[in-house]
Motif scaffolding. Sequence first.
Motif, mmCIF file in Angstrom:
data_model
loop_
_atom_site.group_PDB
_atom_site.id
_atom_site.type_symbol
_atom_site.label_atom_id
_atom_site.label_comp_id
_atom_site.label_asym_id
_atom_site.label_seq_id
_atom_site.Cartn_x
_atom_site.Cartn_y
_atom_site.Cartn_z
ATOM 1 N N PRO A 77 -102.144 -16.659 -30.819
ATOM 2 C CA PRO A 77 -101.414 -17.202 -31.969
ATOM 3 C C PRO A 77 -102.371 -17.746 -33.026
ATOM 4 C CG PRO A 77 -100.628 -18.151 -29.902
ATOM 5 C CD PRO A 77 -101.855 -17.360 -29.587
ATOM 6 N N LEU B 244 -98.795 -15.266 -37.094
ATOM 7 C CA LEU B 244 -97.572 -15.957 -37.487
ATOM 8 C C LEU B 244 -97.023 -15.397 -38.795
ATOM 9 C CD1 LEU B 244 -95.650 -18.248 -36.724
ATOM 10 C CD2 LEU B 244 -97.171 -19.817 -37.909
ATOM 11 N N SER C 119 -93.371 -13.606 -39.240
ATOM 12 C CA SER C 119 -92.424 -14.096 -40.240
ATOM 13 C C SER C 119 -92.084 -13.019 -41.266
ATOM 14 C CB SER C 119 -93.010 -15.320 -40.939
ATOM 15 O OG SER C 119 -92.148 -15.776 -41.942
ATOM 16 N N GLY D 74 -97.593 -23.502 -44.891
ATOM 17 C CA GLY D 74 -96.470 -24.093 -44.166
ATOM 18 C C GLY D 74 -95.526 -24.839 -45.094
ATOM 19 N N ILE E 151 -89.218 -23.095 -38.861
ATOM 20 C CA ILE E 151 -90.145 -23.129 -37.720
ATOM 21 C C ILE E 151 -91.505 -22.571 -38.131
ATOM 22 C CG2 ILE E 151 -90.622 -22.114 -35.441
ATOM 23 C CD1 ILE E 151 -87.572 -22.352 -34.902
ATOM 24 N N THR E 152 -91.498 -21.475 -38.891
ATOM 25 C CA THR E 152 -92.749 -20.899 -39.383
ATOM 26 C C THR E 152 -93.511 -21.923 -40.218
ATOM 27 O OG1 THR E 152 -91.797 -18.676 -39.429
ATOM 28 C CG2 THR E 152 -93.761 -19.037 -40.775
ATOM 29 N N LEU F 78 -93.286 -25.209 -40.151
ATOM 30 C CA LEU F 78 -93.778 -26.289 -39.298
ATOM 31 C C LEU F 78 -94.968 -25.845 -38.447
ATOM 32 C CD1 LEU F 78 -90.386 -27.893 -38.204
ATOM 33 C CD2 LEU F 78 -92.071 -28.819 -39.818
ATOM 34 N N LEU F 79 -94.947 -24.600 -37.971
ATOM 35 C CA LEU F 79 -96.074 -24.098 -37.190
ATOM 36 C C LEU F 79 -97.331 -23.989 -38.044
ATOM 37 C CD1 LEU F 79 -94.344 -21.402 -34.946
ATOM 38 C CD2 LEU F 79 -95.348 -23.563 -34.205
ATOM 39 N N PHE F 80 -97.183 -23.497 -39.274
ATOM 40 C CA PHE F 80 -98.335 -23.422 -40.177
ATOM 41 C C PHE F 80 -98.887 -24.820 -40.460
ATOM 42 C CE2 PHE F 80 -97.433 -18.995 -41.547
ATOM 43 C CZ PHE F 80 -98.730 -18.522 -41.589
ATOM 44 N N GLY G 273 -98.549 -27.428 -38.561
ATOM 45 C CA GLY G 273 -99.155 -27.872 -37.303
ATOM 46 C C GLY G 273 -100.539 -27.288 -37.091
ATOM 47 N N LEU G 274 -100.698 -25.977 -37.381
ATOM 48 C CA LEU G 274 -102.013 -25.342 -37.264
ATOM 49 C C LEU G 274 -103.017 -25.975 -38.228
ATOM 50 C CD1 LEU G 274 -101.044 -21.559 -36.976
ATOM 51 C CD2 LEU G 274 -102.148 -22.947 -35.216
#
Length: 194
Positions: free
Chosen positions: A18, A23, A27, A85, A179-180, A182-184, A186-187
């Motif tokens: 990941p 990601l 997306s 993100g 979610i995408t 938030l993941l970006f 977070g990364l």
Amino acid sequence: MENQLAFLAICLASALSPGPGGLAVVSSSINQSLRGTLPMIFGIAVGLMFASLLANTWLLAVIHSSKQAFQIMTWLCCAYIAYLGCKALYYANSEMTIAAKGYSFKNGVLISLLNPKTLVFFGALFPMFVPSNERFLTYAILLTTELVVITLIIHVLISSAIDKVSHLLKHHIVLINRITGLLFIGLGIAGFIV
């Protein structure tokens, strides 16, 4: 031969692990299709080639001479990932999704160039497989080509698989875009912490 197999295994693991590129491919594939995602996938490949060129010229010198310069570069990369993100969250409710507005060839290039995972790959792993002799350029080109081809194949396969089930996922597009985002973010934050 063992070194070559080890490098191929690392390329495969890197392409499958990941990260911002994967990601973005997921997306974009949900929001658009394989056909709409291909420009970004090619952008990621071109970005990897540029990253290799930079890494094999001045970037390695900066990384090895100044930990502070490397840290600043890492933070800038993480800030860009977090920006993507925020952009995804901003457009999550929009009829025109973030993938349609933001994931293009140019974004693919930037995602590769500004991906902390790419910095680590070319800064720490790549030099282990490239000899520092007269064959340096040949090996650097060969290994970069292998990485780019493996990444292209993996991203096209992932996009193709998601394209086949995207009609099921489109019912949840706002949630997926959130979610995408938030993941970006977070990364990006993880890169500042680590």
